[in-house]
Design an enzyme around this catalytic site. Structure first.
Site, PDB file in Angstrom:
ATOM      1  CE  LYS A 199      -7.561  22.273   5.170  1.00 24.88           C
ATOM      2  NZ  LYS A 199      -8.245  21.342   4.261  1.00 24.88           N
ATOM      3  CE1 TYR A 217      -8.907  25.195   6.292  1.00 33.41           C
ATOM      4  CE2 TYR A 217      -6.934  26.561   6.463  1.00 33.41           C
ATOM      5  CZ  TYR A 217      -7.836  25.839   5.696  1.00 33.41           C
ATOM      6  OH  TYR A 217      -7.653  25.762   4.336  1.00 33.41           O
TER       7      TYR A 217
END
Length: 258
Positions: free
Chosen positions: A152, A148
């Site tokens: 990002k 994740y």
């Protein structure tokens, strides 16, 4: 007069719903996109009339689904704002991150923003609009959830790529990076551990975690005319987390010897 449209992905969640509600102050229609259509419809009904809050089911990791999303939004009016908010985090550690999780997290948290932008770039050029990507402090520093976080971080770079390449067309591109946000997921953790927010807030200079409305207010600012000269930036909405930790600073200060 042509209606102005804001597209919000991941709109059924707490942050997406707060963004949708806030953007309704400056847009005629909020196109609320979520992979769970029933949840999107429920969120839209809670916010207001179906003519203003329009639910749409789409898989933002699918080019075909995203193309249909863009087509349906364009039928409603002039798409002025795209909010790439859909996202999720899976494995906490790198050791527990499988190749499948790595690909899934990158598809949802990075590639989806690319697909959505490319699907509406002509619409944004026509309206001289903007895209706002909901990133995370995880994309700025290491706080766990590696797949994740890597996605990002890529999303922040993608934000700059759009700003630089599409600025000449009048399109602005910015990102908001929330810290810990008090969503239903965190409320569930609090039910299991009543001290979870007390434990979390010690890392935040403002001594609290972020509310979805804090994120929505930042998005509304970046989408609005007051940010007309702002593009290619990441605005942390993190109660000071990325500025530094007071507890850690005191520890270092107390351990210094001159």
């Amino acid at each position: 007069m042509t209606q102005t449209i804001a597209i919000v992905t991941g709109a059924a969640g707490d942050i997406g719903r707060a963004i949708a509600e806030r953007l309704a102050d400056e847009h005629d229609v909020i196109f609320m996109v979520d992979i769970d259509l029933a949840a999107a419809e429920k969120a839209a009904r809670a916010l207001g009339p179906t003519a203003r809050f329009v639910a749409h089911g789409a898989d933002v990791t699918s080019q075909t689904s995203v193309a249909e999303m863009a087509r349906q939004a364009a039928l409603l009016g002039s798409v002025r704002t795209l909010i790439n908010n859909a996202g999720a985090a899976r494995a906490v550690s790198l050791h527990d991150t499988t190749p499948e999780i790595w690909r899934m997290d990158n598809a949802l948290n990075l590639e989806a923003a690319f697909l959505c932008f490319r699907a509406v770039e002509d619409l944004l050029e026509a309206s001289k609009g903007s895209v706002i990507n909901i990133a995370s402090v995880n994309g700025m520093n290491v706080f766990g959830h590696p797949a994740y976080s890597a996605a990002k971080a890529g999303l922040l770079h993608f934000t700059k790529l759009v700003a630089v390449e599409y600025g000449k067309l009048g399109i602005r591109s910015n990102a908001v990076a929330p810290g810990t946000v008090r969503t239903q997921a965190w409320e569930a953790r609090a039910a299991a551990n009543p001290n979870v927010f007390e434990e979390a807030r010690r890392w935040y200079p403002l001594q609290r975690v972020v509310d979805p409305k804090d994120v929505a207010n930042a998005v509304a600012f970046l989408a609005g005319p007051q940010a007309g000269a702002i593009t290619g930036v990441c605005l942390p909405v993190d109660c000071g987390l990325t500025a530094g930790q007071a507890e850690l600073a005191r520890t270092f200060t107390q351990s210094e010897h001159y």
